[in-house]
Structures are given as C-alpha cells and as structure tokens.
Design a protein around this motif. Sequence first.
Motif, PDB file in Angstrom:
ATOM      1  N   ALA A  55       0.745  -1.247   0.100  1.00  0.00           N
ATOM      2  CA  ALA A  55      -0.055  -0.015  -0.138  1.00  0.00           C
ATOM      3  C   ALA A  55       0.968   1.104  -0.005  1.00  0.00           C
ATOM      4  N   ARG A  56       2.038   1.333   0.712  1.00  0.00           N
ATOM      5  CA  ARG A  56       2.821   2.473   0.912  1.00  0.00           C
ATOM      6  C   ARG A  56       3.686   2.471  -0.572  1.00  0.00           C
ATOM      7  N   LEU A  57       4.055   1.391  -1.056  1.00  0.00           N
ATOM      8  CA  LEU A  57       4.967   1.582  -2.444  1.00  0.00           C
ATOM      9  C   LEU A  57       4.007   2.020  -3.400  1.00  0.00           C
ATOM     10  N   ASP A  58       2.532   1.638  -3.544  1.00  0.00           N
ATOM     11  CA  ASP A  58       1.858   1.967  -4.596  1.00  0.00           C
ATOM     12  C   ASP A  58       1.301   3.552  -4.166  1.00  0.00           C
ATOM     13  N   ALA A  59       1.244   4.096  -2.900  1.00  0.00           N
ATOM     14  CA  ALA A  59       0.701   5.202  -2.740  1.00  0.00           C
ATOM     15  C   ALA A  59       1.705   6.374  -3.374  1.00  0.00           C
ATOM     16  N   HIS A  60       2.957   5.972  -3.265  1.00  0.00           N
ATOM     17  CA  HIS A  60       4.246   6.573  -3.800  1.00  0.00           C
ATOM     18  C   HIS A  60       4.631   6.429  -5.119  1.00  0.00           C
ATOM     19  N   PHE A  61       3.913   5.564  -5.859  1.00  0.00           N
ATOM     20  CA  PHE A  61       4.364   5.144  -7.341  1.00  0.00           C
ATOM     21  C   PHE A  61       5.639   4.534  -7.334  1.00  0.00           C
ATOM     22  N   LEU A  62       6.101   3.746  -6.306  1.00  0.00           N
ATOM     23  CA  LEU A  62       7.389   3.031  -6.277  1.00  0.00           C
ATOM     24  C   LEU A  62       7.763   1.457  -6.722  1.00  0.00           C
ATOM     25  N   PRO A  63       8.609   1.199  -7.502  1.00  0.00           N
ATOM     26  CA  PRO A  63       8.639   0.004  -7.621  1.00  0.00           C
ATOM     27  C   PRO A  63       9.188  -0.710  -6.481  1.00  0.00           C
ATOM     28  N   THR A  64       8.866  -2.229  -6.287  1.00  0.00           N
ATOM     29  CA  THR A  64       9.210  -3.172  -5.238  1.00  0.00           C
ATOM     30  C   THR A  64      10.671  -3.117  -4.778  1.00  0.00           C
ATOM     31  N   HIS A  65      11.533  -3.149  -5.671  1.00  0.00           N
ATOM     32  CA  HIS A  65      13.055  -3.306  -5.621  1.00  0.00           C
ATOM     33  C   HIS A  65      13.736  -2.483  -5.137  1.00  0.00           C
ATOM     34  N   VAL A  66      13.225  -1.270  -4.921  1.00  0.00           N
ATOM     35  CA  VAL A  66      13.855  -0.196  -4.184  1.00  0.00           C
ATOM     36  C   VAL A  66      13.774  -0.083  -2.800  1.00  0.00           C
ATOM     37  N   LEU A  67      12.927  -1.256  -2.284  1.00  0.00           N
ATOM     38  CA  LEU A  67      12.704  -1.323  -0.863  1.00  0.00           C
ATOM     39  C   LEU A  67      13.398  -2.376  -0.290  1.00  0.00           C
ATOM     40  N   MET A  68      14.275  -2.374   0.774  1.00  0.00           N
ATOM     41  CA  MET A  68      14.875  -3.318   1.648  1.00  0.00           C
ATOM     42  C   MET A  68      14.202  -3.291   2.967  1.00  0.00           C
ATOM     43  N   LEU A  69      13.617  -4.379   3.528  1.00  0.00           N
ATOM     44  CA  LEU A  69      13.186  -4.408   4.959  1.00  0.00           C
ATOM     45  C   LEU A  69      14.019  -5.157   5.630  1.00  0.00           C
ATOM     46  N   GLU A  70      14.477  -4.602   6.940  1.00  0.00           N
ATOM     47  CA  GLU A  70      15.637  -5.126   7.822  1.00  0.00           C
ATOM     48  C   GLU A  70      14.962  -5.630   8.977  1.00  0.00           C
ATOM     49  N   ILE A  71      15.111  -7.059   9.218  1.00  0.00           N
ATOM     50  CA  ILE A  71      14.790  -7.809  10.299  1.00  0.00           C
ATOM     51  C   ILE A  71      15.786  -7.994  11.317  1.00  0.00           C
ATOM     52  N   THR A  72      15.512  -7.584  12.559  1.00  0.00           N
ATOM     53  CA  THR A  72      16.610  -7.601  13.758  1.00  0.00           C
ATOM     54  C   THR A  72      16.848  -8.834  14.117  1.00  0.00           C
ATOM     55  N   GLU A  73      18.164  -9.519  14.207  1.00  0.00           N
ATOM     56  CA  GLU A  73      18.475 -10.692  14.687  1.00  0.00           C
ATOM     57  C   GLU A  73      18.288 -10.990  16.044  1.00  0.00           C
TER      58      GLU A  73
END
Length: 714
Positions: free
Chosen positions: A565-583
């Motif tokens: 929803a956030r990517l679509d709202a800003h017309f961004l492709p998915t490959h520009v987002l990296m989600l970091e999960i804390t170990e």
Amino acid sequence: MKIDVIGFADVLSRIPMLNALQRGLALTLPLIMVGALALLFQHPPFPELKPFFAILFGPQFDTVLSILVSSTFGIAALLAMCGYAYVYSNLRNTRESTPIASPVLVVMVTVTCFFVLVAPTEQATLQAAISLSFGLPVALLVAIGSTEVFLRLARMQVLRIKSKSIGQEGMIGDVFTIMPAAGLTIILFAILKAVLLSLGSTDVVADLNGTLAKTLTSGADTLGFGLTYIIVSQVFWLFGIHGPNVLQAVQDLQMAPASIANNIAVIDGKPPEFIFTSQFFDLLHMGGSGATLGLIIAMLLVSRSPSTRNFALLAALPALCNVNEPLLYGLPIVLNPIFALPFLLVPVVNTIVMYLAMSTDFMPLTGHQVAWTTPAIINGYAVTGSVNGALVQALCLLISVVVYAPFVRLSERVAALKGQAALQSLLVITEQGDNRSAGKRLLSRTGDLGRLALSLAGDLEIAVKRRGHLFLEYQPQICLRSGRAFGAEALLRWDHPVHGRIPPPVIIQLAEDLGIMPELGDFVLDLACAQRKDWQGSVPDDFMIAVNVAPAQILSGTLDQRVFARLDAHFLPTHVLMLEITESTMLIPDDAALASLERMREHGVRIALDDFGMGHTSLRYLRALPLDEVKIDRSLTQSDQGEVSGHIISSILDLSRSLDFSTVVEGVESEDQLARLQRLGCTRFQGYFFSRPQAPDQCLAFIRSLAEKAERAA
C-alpha cells in the motif's frame, strides 16, 4: 555555585523521607486546584462580584463553595499525611530484600496514630486538625514519626508472627504477621497523648501553633519584627505548611489590631501609624507567599520547557488572586532546594523595599481594607490610596522576576540532567532485554523510571497520531568496488520538546509496550517511501531505501499489504525497498508471518537480516526466513576482537556466497578497521567512517558527491 546546588539537590532527592514528603504533598494537588478555584469564587477580589455570582448560579452557590473548600483544603492535611505514609513505605519496601509491610496498612496505622494524638477534642478543633491551613504541621510530624516507628518495629523478628497460615486469604496472614508492630505503634502514640494531657495540652494542633506564634509577637512595629515574621512564615511554607495560618496568633495579637487602628485613623482623617499590618503582608505576597507571581512571570519569560510554561499558565489564574498552593505543591517549591533561596530572599528584599518606601513617606502606610484576593498593583493602589503604592508594588514584582529567573533556568538544568540519567537507564533496560510483565519492559517500571516511561509513552502516542517531532535520518551504504552509495538506511528519530533526542531503542520499546508498533511502522514506511520518491531521478533507479521492521509488524501477518500500500501510494517499484529484520529479537515468525515475507520477496521487496552474528539464533534465521542480505553485526567489526572475529567474518562471507546472500558490514568507524575488513573480503559497508545519519538533503548531497568522485576516477 550551580554545580554545588545541583549536587545538593541530587543528594536531597535520594533521601526517602524528603522524597516522600514532597510526593505526599503533590498527591493533594488535584483537590488543591479545585479548592483554590472555589476559594476565589468565595472571596472574589471585587466584593461586587458576589451578588452577581448569586444571581448567575443561584442562591445555593455560596453554600456549595463552602462545601468544596471544606472538602478540599479542609481535609488536605489528612490526605497529605496518608500520601506520605504510602509513598514512604513503598520507598522503604523497594530497598529491602522482602517488603516490610503493606503500604495500605501503614496508612491505616498512621491515621489511627494521628487521631489518637489529636483526640479527644471539640468538633471544630478536629476539623482544624485535618485542614491544610492549620493541621499540616502536626499531620506531617505524626506521619513521619508513626511510619518510621511502625516500619522499624515491623522489621524486628521478635514482633513478627511467624505463621502465615491464618485464614484462607493470604492477605490476612500478612496482616497478622505485623499486627504486633502495628498495635505497639498505636499504643506508643497513646502513651504520648497521655503525657501531653498530663502536661495540660488538650489540643496538640492549637498548642503547637500558638507556642510558635507567641514567640514572634513582640508588639514592636520595627523592621526586625517584619523580617523575623516573614522569614519564619516562609520557612514553614518550604515544608508545605501554611506559614501565616500557623502564625495566626501573631496576626490576631499584633497585625490585625494595627490594621484596624490604621483604618480608623484614615476614617478620622488622621495619618496611619503602623507599617506592619495585615495589609502590608498582603501587599508583599504578590501571587501568594514568596511573591510567586514573580516566579510565574519568570517561568513564562525564560523557561525553555513547554510543560513548564503550560504549568505556569495553569497556576497564573489563582496566583493573580494570591492563591499559590497549586504552584507550591505542583512545581514544586515545597522541599525543593533550588527554589528555597529565592523563595526566602524575595520576600525579605521586598519587605525592606516596602519598609523604606513607607518610612521615607514615598509610599503611604496601609489604611484601607480590601479583599486579600485583590490582584497585585491594583492592591497596591487600593490599600494605600496612592499611585505610589502601586509603583512600589510593581517595583517589588520586578525584583521578584529578576531574582527568580536564574533559578528557573537552574531548575530546568537539574531536571534535564535527571531526565537524561533516567532516559539512559531506560535505554540500558531496553538493551538488556528484560522481558518483564509480558514484554512491557518500560511501562511496568515503578518510581522515577516508570513515571518517565509513562510520560514518554503518552507523548509518543500523540506524536504518532499527529506526526509531530518524529522524523527520519538516512545513513548511506557504500560499495567500495564502484565507489558509490547503493542504498541508505532510514533511521527513526524523535526530537522530544523536553527531553531532546530519545534513543531509538527506547522509542521502539515504548511503541511495543503500547501496542502501537504497526502504526509507528506504517509511519516510518510512509516517510521512507516518500523520501525515496523525492530522490527519484537524483539517485540510480536501483538505489534502495532500507527500513527496519519490528517483530510486532512481522507477526501481524499483514505486513505485505501495508508495504505494498505504501509503495503504491508513492508510485515506487518494489525493488527499491529493503526491509531489515533484527536478529537480536530472538524471534522465529509463525506461518502467517513467513507467508507475508515470502509474498513480498516474490514481488521484489528485498529482505535483510540485521545484526547478524554466528550464534544459533542467526543460523536458525538463515534456515527459516526468505532473505536476500545479511548485515554483519558491529560487535564483530571492532579491531580489538582479534583474529576470532576475523575468522567469523570470513565464515559469514563464505556462507553468504554459498546461499547467494549479499553482505553489508555495519559499524565501520576508522580507516584501520576498514582496511582490515577489506583484507577479509568485505566490499559493502555502512558506518560513521563514511557518513553519520543525516537529514535527507545532506544525505543526498553526500550520495551525489560519491557519484561524482566515482565518475572522475573512471
């Protein structure tokens, strides 16, 4: 001087008895505020208002006001005593390996001791004994004495009933355990009452107040008398005790007759004779004892704290009519070493100024009766019948502001230092991972830490809803092979209006304690996506924004929907987002959470494992999570870790290559550190050596400068 005052204030704040006195009095603040407003309506500064109030609110309005005053100020001493006993016993319990006694039981014993000491007496005297105006000295003395005696006796094993099997309810056993100590404490106060009766004292409150006051009544209209009276009165107020009421005998025996004589003289057309009258001290107490209207003005003028200014505005209305209990107990001034000096100094200086003005005939002596609630300046003119009276009072008000101002700043400095220390303690608790109270690490705390956590939590909720004071900074991620930045990590910041920058781990933990982590996560995602959209065209198309996600967001099972929803709202492709999960969260997501991560990865969103080490948890994550990247924990990059960390990093690089993961090394801070990591085969980095987290414009300028250098080098 300031350092000594700060140190002295810190020492006093660690004394349980003084701490409990201050907090016990502060607990009465809500009823004091109501009582103050009722008192202002009951005694308006302009008598013509009373008939207007009766017409406006009805004939029973004055009766209701009297009930409100009696139900607030009239019982405040009793409630302050209960507050002290409760707070003090809690403080003592926290310092023992096992609690000494239930705070509720301590309160009951204290109240019983109080009534044993003040009874038998007449109804009117009993009402005075529990009122704020007259009964507070005895109430506080009884509270201090009875709680200390009871808790000391309760610690004695010989006075503790060993069996706790009495009754079916566990609390009954606790009560029986310390019943001998409770009974003995009450008996000791009964013996004290018998001794006082044998000495002829049938009314402890009146005898104490009368003895104190009579020692000051000299009959001499001299500066020495005025200064002695005002100093003693102010010292009482520093302990939360209404000085003028405790010294009522001085008022009755000396100042009131002097006022009447002056009023009669003016009526007869003669000059007034006495300087130190009741009206003189009404002139002196602009805003209430201590001329605290000057303190309120100083708070509004020099305070940098919004909460302080807001409180000053709240206290200003009653203070304009010379009611300052809300300020004394709420700021507080009571038992506050920082404000003790100006609280004593201002009335002394103003007494000398007014005395000199009157004795030199610049300012007429008081000769007109007006309500004690008449506001400053107006009061100066009305009581003296002269503009000079108003001018002198205005001068005294200015002196008050000037004297109080530096202490307002000093108080805020002390509060800031204490706040930073408490904030650091919250950070330590967060990083230690103490899973108390079902994960509520911070909001389950008690004492000063608990109050700070609760205050910050409330402010955080407002900040998330209003999107105020929360923002992102960005730290570039560098590839040394290309010499360019390939991404930037979005880092949450909170610039609190009072406490300044709040450490990010504390922000996240508070959000998790409150259960608003999904909302905060959406806010961060939205800001990061909006910023990446703003950079479109200024950075490469594959430039990534890395955003940390918390366990609560992952476990929601709907993280993919929120992200898309956030990517679509800003017309961004998915490959520009990296989600970091804390170990370090020590969490393996459930099936729904894993499916959510898989869906995002299938659609191009990249997943990174942050703070990666070589423990069992890290390896379990590699097997369980759909990952694209691992970020090597900064603890492995420190040069003082020796060859062991080097072997671990080499193993991580080998493992990442075999699993087709990219790697980023975090926490690079020096050139030597970078050279060592490069020799191990690392090529992608993030750390202070390259750039600290920066505002968006600064980060973009840094990214562009790297690109320009890379182009020139090519």
